[in-house]
Enzyme design. Structure first.
Site, mmCIF file in Angstrom:
data_model
loop_
_atom_site.group_PDB
_atom_site.id
_atom_site.type_symbol
_atom_site.label_atom_id
_atom_site.label_comp_id
_atom_site.label_asym_id
_atom_site.label_seq_id
_atom_site.Cartn_x
_atom_site.Cartn_y
_atom_site.Cartn_z
ATOM 1 N N ASP A 124 4.120 -0.403 -13.145
ATOM 2 C CA ASP A 124 3.568 -1.718 -12.814
ATOM 3 C C ASP A 124 3.674 -2.747 -13.951
ATOM 4 O O ASP A 124 4.382 -3.734 -13.819
ATOM 5 C CB ASP A 124 2.110 -1.529 -12.361
ATOM 6 C CG ASP A 124 1.435 -2.847 -12.083
ATOM 7 O OD1 ASP A 124 2.063 -3.663 -11.408
ATOM 8 O OD2 ASP A 124 0.305 -3.059 -12.551
ATOM 9 N N CYS A 178 10.697 -5.042 8.594
ATOM 10 C CA CYS A 178 9.624 -5.952 9.004
ATOM 11 C C CYS A 178 9.928 -6.549 10.385
ATOM 12 O O CYS A 178 9.012 -6.900 11.133
ATOM 13 C CB CYS A 178 9.463 -7.090 7.991
ATOM 14 S SG CYS A 178 8.574 -6.615 6.500
ATOM 15 N N CYS A 181 7.856 -9.333 12.689
ATOM 16 C CA CYS A 181 6.438 -9.348 12.295
ATOM 17 C C CYS A 181 6.183 -10.407 11.219
ATOM 18 O O CYS A 181 6.978 -10.576 10.293
ATOM 19 C CB CYS A 181 6.045 -7.969 11.769
ATOM 20 S SG CYS A 181 4.359 -7.895 11.145
ATOM 21 N N CYS A 184 1.206 -10.456 7.930
ATOM 22 C CA CYS A 184 0.647 -10.671 6.580
ATOM 23 C C CYS A 184 0.581 -12.163 6.269
ATOM 24 O O CYS A 184 -0.401 -12.639 5.686
ATOM 25 C CB CYS A 184 1.472 -9.921 5.528
ATOM 26 S SG CYS A 184 3.240 -10.226 5.638
ATOM 27 N N CYS A 188 -3.163 -14.085 5.639
ATOM 28 C CA CYS A 188 -3.545 -14.442 4.260
ATOM 29 C C CYS A 188 -4.561 -15.591 4.291
ATOM 30 O O CYS A 188 -4.273 -16.662 4.819
ATOM 31 C CB CYS A 188 -2.311 -14.849 3.448
ATOM 32 S SG CYS A 188 -2.767 -15.445 1.804
ATOM 33 N N CYS A 231 -7.518 -8.371 -3.544
ATOM 34 C CA CYS A 231 -7.502 -8.715 -2.117
ATOM 35 C C CYS A 231 -6.519 -7.772 -1.436
ATOM 36 O O CYS A 231 -5.399 -7.586 -1.918
ATOM 37 C CB CYS A 231 -7.067 -10.170 -1.943
ATOM 38 S SG CYS A 231 -6.705 -10.638 -0.235
ATOM 39 N N CYS A 234 -3.403 -8.706 3.089
ATOM 40 C CA CYS A 234 -2.014 -8.612 3.570
ATOM 41 C C CYS A 234 -1.580 -7.145 3.697
ATOM 42 O O CYS A 234 -0.585 -6.852 4.368
ATOM 43 C CB CYS A 234 -1.061 -9.421 2.701
ATOM 44 S SG CYS A 234 -1.150 -9.095 0.942
ATOM 45 N N CYS A 238 -0.959 -4.889 7.864
ATOM 46 C CA CYS A 238 0.441 -4.469 8.027
ATOM 47 C C CYS A 238 0.531 -3.289 9.004
ATOM 48 O O CYS A 238 -0.109 -2.256 8.790
ATOM 49 C CB CYS A 238 1.040 -4.066 6.681
ATOM 50 S SG CYS A 238 2.767 -3.579 6.831
HETATM 51 S S1 SF4 Z 1 2.663 -7.301 7.930
HETATM 52 FE FE1 SF4 Z 1 3.965 -5.675 7.038
HETATM 53 S S2 SF4 Z 1 5.617 -5.386 8.551
HETATM 54 FE FE2 SF4 Z 1 4.618 -7.333 9.031
HETATM 55 S S3 SF4 Z 1 5.876 -8.859 7.936
HETATM 56 FE FE3 SF4 Z 1 4.169 -8.307 6.596
HETATM 57 S S4 SF4 Z 1 4.985 -6.688 5.287
HETATM 58 FE FE4 SF4 Z 1 6.374 -6.858 7.039
HETATM 59 S S1 SF4 Z 2 -3.455 -10.563 -1.771
HETATM 60 FE FE1 SF4 Z 2 -4.737 -11.770 -0.340
HETATM 61 S S2 SF4 Z 2 -4.556 -13.886 -1.026
HETATM 62 FE FE2 SF4 Z 2 -2.886 -12.735 -2.019
HETATM 63 S S3 SF4 Z 2 -1.132 -12.933 -0.631
HETATM 64 FE FE3 SF4 Z 2 -2.194 -11.064 0.026
HETATM 65 S S4 SF4 Z 2 -3.636 -11.752 1.629
HETATM 66 FE FE4 SF4 Z 2 -2.959 -13.567 0.491
#
Ligand code: SF4
Ligand code: SF4
Length: 337
Positions: A124, A178, A181, A184, A188, A231, A234, A238
């Site tokens: 990371d 993906c 879809c 996410c 957000c 957070c 997202c 998924c």
């Molecule tokens: S929610 Fe998951 S599958 Fe859907 S667009 Fe986002 S990353 Fe891709």
């Molecule tokens: S971590 Fe939370 S605020 Fe950041 S991109 Fe994902 S859903 Fe959005």
């Protein structure tokens, strides 16, 4: 490859693959992201970006990159509903992986040294675009949320990489799944996923609650909701995460310290904060940042039972905590007249 799989399994990794040590495919996009200022105040990301995109600049003579994934998913625990609790990102509820994973990577280093290889290992925080190499190695694809996705692990995994001077047989890059879809992006809470595969940290709650130092701007405070460190929204939405299974690694399971009532955290002095979060990623936010987040979350979800603890914080030695406690009290009073 079989030997790598054996080491990976015994070291607790859930997926392993090999990529050639070529330039990162998203190098150009990374440079554009930096030049737009999307990394907010995280200046270290902009330090020597060329190096992050090229394993050979990190390890001269590099030929291969071993990409590894470790599942950290732990199911939510049921807690009694006796007051407001904050939400902590899953990866941060247990022990800090920065203490765990480097020791496990050492096993690869030792095995490859015996074959004559030189290695550099990263998890990371390393100076490498690890996601790109996970895709090239065939263990993940690059999701629209910008997270790496694995067909079985979903998004709940940590990536690590071992750069080596050995020529290892590379895998086949993984195609993206993906499809149409956009969950996410829609979910957000701050609109931080400004385009597929692009997060602007200046809007992202993970940035504000973990990396940002000092007061939170007023506009972001209501958007935190009950989040006090990171957070997961997202990730939670998924669809690939419906297959997620609990991690084999006990270190990721939630420690009691991550499950306190929000108001109880407000009594932590500097020494108590450090002791409570010893070995936890939450220490990264520092007492000021963590109590700032807790006050903000109380301002969003707390009630009159939290006012006494917030009032005490108004005489805290830290002006950021004092200001956020005052903000929270105002919010609660407006909400519960
Ligand atoms: S929610 Fe998951 S599958 Fe859907 S667009 Fe986002 S990353 Fe891709
Ligand atoms: S971590 Fe939370 S605020 Fe950041 S991109 Fe994902 S859903 Fe959005």
């Amino acid at each position: 490859m079989r030997e790598l799989e054996r080491i990976a399994t015994t070291a607790g990794f859930d997926a392993v693959g090999v990529a050639p040590a070529v330039g990162a495919p998203h190098g150009e996009a990374f440079h554009a992201w930096l030049s737009e200022g999307c990394h907010a105040s995280m200046g270290w990301l902009a330090r020597d970006p060329e190096r992050r995109c090229d394993p050979k600049r990190i390890l001269p003579g590099a030929r291969s990159v071993i990409a590894l994934a470790m599942n950290y998913f732990v199911p939510d625990s049921d807690l009694p509903g006796d007051g407001a609790r904050g939400r902590i990102a899953r990866y941060a509820r247990g022990r800090d992986y920065h203490n765990l994973i480097p020791k496990r990577l050492k096993r690869f280093d030792l095995a490859l040294q015996s074959e004559g290889g030189q290695q550099r290992c990263f998890v990371d925080s390393g100076p490498l675009l690890e996601r790109d190499f996970a895709v090239l190695a065939g263990i993940a694809w690059h999701g629209k949320s910008t997270l790496a996705l694995h067909p079985r692990l979903g998004t709940w995994f940590l990536l690590a990489a071992v750069i080596t001077t050995l020529e290892l047989e590379a895998g086949t890059p993984m195609a993206a799944h993906c499809g149409k879809c956009t969950r996410c992006i829609a979910a957000c809470p701050t609109g931080a996923i400004v385009a597929p595969h692009k997060v602007d940290a200046r809007r992202c709650l993970s940035y504000w609650t973990i990396e940002h130092k000092g007061a939170l701007p007023e506009w972001i405070r209501p958007l935190l909701g009950d989040r006090i460190f990171g957070c997961d929204t997202c990730l939670d939405v998924c669809p690939w995460n419906r297959f997620a299974e609990a991690s084999r690694e006990a270190s990721f399971f939630a420690r009691p310290a991550s499950q306190w009532l929000l108001r109880d955290y407000l009594a932590l002095g500097e020494a108590e904060f450090r002791a409570l979060f010893e070995g936890s990623p939450i220490r990264r936010a520092g007492r000021q940042g963590f109590l700032r987040n807790v006050c903000t979350a109380l301002g969003n979800v707390g009630d009159s039972a939290d006012l006494a603890a917030l009032e005490k914080c108004r005489s805290d030695a830290d002006p950021v905590v004092v200001e956020h406690a005052g903000w929270a009290i105002t919010q609660i009073r407006v909400r519960t007249p």
